[in-house]
Scaffold this motif. Structure first.
Motif: not given
Length: 132
Positions: A122, A37-38, A53, A40-44, A50
């Motif tokens: 992901y 989940v982290m 993670y 996905f949150v940090k990927r951009n 990311a």
């Protein structure tokens, strides 16, 4: 007469039946989900974080699998110790201990599979270098 319906939680029952290792597998599984989940949150915002993670999620999923295998082997060793101590094989005791050892490996495999599926999703959603 008032009849009461007692509902049991199958997951909690299986966790208790599987023993202490089940909770360590659960912690590794929850950690892998958290890391996915982290990612996905940090990927951009931050690709390096990311990627870190996702690596941690992969390691946590492997830890869940290995803990399941270890617990299964320990359970089988305890089963044979019990058979040796009793001196005879009682089918009810034998099958109960065998079930316990299979619960841990099943939960470890389940945790590994779901975490790896999350990692696959992901990586699939990442844009390739050509599209950037």
């Amino acid at each position: 007469m008032i009849s009461t319906i007692i509902t049991t939680n199958q997951f909690a029952d299986r966790m208790n039946e599987g023993g202490t290792f089940m909770y360590f597998i659960l912690i590794a599984f929850l950690l892998s989900l958290f890391f996915i989940v982290m990612a996905f949150v940090k990927r951009n915002a931050n690709q390096v974080t990311a990627k870190k993670y996702i690596g941690l999620a992969a390691e946590a999923s492997i830890l869940a699998l290995v803990l399941g295998c270890l617990a299964s082997i320990v359970g089988i060793i305890e089963l044979f110790d019990m058979v040796e101590a009793i001196g005879e094989t009682r089918p009810d005791l034998f099958s109960a201990r065998l079930k316990v050892s299979l619960l841990t490996i099943t939960f470890g495999l389940f945790s590994f599979t779901l975490a790896r599926l999350g990692i696959l999703i992901y990586k699939w959603t990442l844009k390739s270098e050509i599209e950037r």
